[in-house]
Write a protein that holds these residues in place. Structure first.
Motif: not given
Length: 266
Positions: A81-106
């Motif tokens: 609840l760090m910002f009091g936002y609704t579930s439409e907002g997400i807090l995420c760690q940015v992914q820089y590695d292309t393999q990790n990005q590909t794996w997530i979508f797969d």
């Protein structure tokens, strides 16, 4: 940043195309195709992003974002609840590695494929006036997949920016237009500011709520853990002013630190 959003979008569409090519289930392949059509035919949702860094006293960050007279970094306590936002907002760690990005979508596509196969084999009974067709069902699932993929598109960034160690809070204003207006969120109207000759729309924690849905509780105080004064000759003076500001807003327990960088920004 349009280029950043396009980076994740391109990977997502490529993985979706690959999933369509290798998918053996006709219904699943059709559902994936509906999702790909949404990427190709409709306008991208509006994305608002607030950017943070895991690096609290990094010279590159000070040089990039601390060029004012009083460079300051605010450390925020992480929490649901760090910002009091609704579930439409997400807090995420940015992914820089292309393999990790590909794996997530797969993984997303694999999960949707498996779940859709189960739904087709053993559909849940939902009382309706008229049953929906298999195509309509596929389009409904494709809409869900499209929106889910956008939640991860906003967390992808080119590897050249890896040193930033970015964490971002992203709010994606999807178009949830439906016949009725009592269940889908009507997004708040943005405010505007001028930066470098450009008009920038933005939202704040004070207006990020849905017009047709009642707010749940009140917006909590920002969970500030500490404030760091950047590399400047007037650290002590700036620190005194920040202390008074924090105390005036109920942040007496917040610690103030001084940057150890010997480099002057100006």
């Amino acid at each position: 940043d349009r280029v950043e959003i396009e980076h994740g979008r391109k990977i997502a569409c490529h993985r979706l195309e690959e999933a369509i090519n290798r998918e053996e289930q006709t219904d699943v392949r059709a559902m994936f195709q509906f999702a790909l059509e949404k990427f190709r035919e409709q306008s991208d949702p509006i994305v608002y992003v607030a950017c943070f860094s895991m690096a609290g006293d990094d010279l590159a960050q000070w040089r990039g974002y601390g060029q004012g007279d009083a460079p300051i970094a605010i450390e925020i306590e992480h929490g649901p609840l760090m910002f009091g936002y609704t579930s439409e907002g997400i807090l995420c760690q940015v992914q820089y590695d292309t393999q990790n990005q590909t794996w997530i979508f797969d993984q997303i596509l694999r999960s949707y494929s498996q779940a859709y196969v189960k739904d087709i084999a053993k559909p849940r009974f939902i009382p309706r006036l008229e049953p929906i067709s298999r195509e309509e069902e596929g389009r409904i699932c494709a809409d869900m997949l499209y929106n889910t993929m956008w939640r991860y598109i906003v967390s992808c960034k080119d590897a050249a920016f890896k040193s930033e160690m970015e964490v971002r809070f992203a709010y994606t204003a999807h178009d949830f237009k439906r016949p009725g207006k009592d269940w889908y969120p009507e997004h708040p109207d943005p405010m505007f500011r001028e930066t470098g000759g450009r008009v920038i729309p933005y939202l704040t924690s004070r207006n990020l709520n849905f017009r047709n849905l009642p707010p749940i509780g009140t917006i909590p105080k920002l969970p500030i853990r500490s404030v760091r004064i950047g590399p400047t000759e007037d650290q002590a003076l700036i620190s005194r002013g920040v202390r008074r500001l924090l105390d005036a807003h109920g942040h007496q327990a917040v610690q103030i630190d001084l940057s150890g960088s010997p480099v002057r920004l100006r």
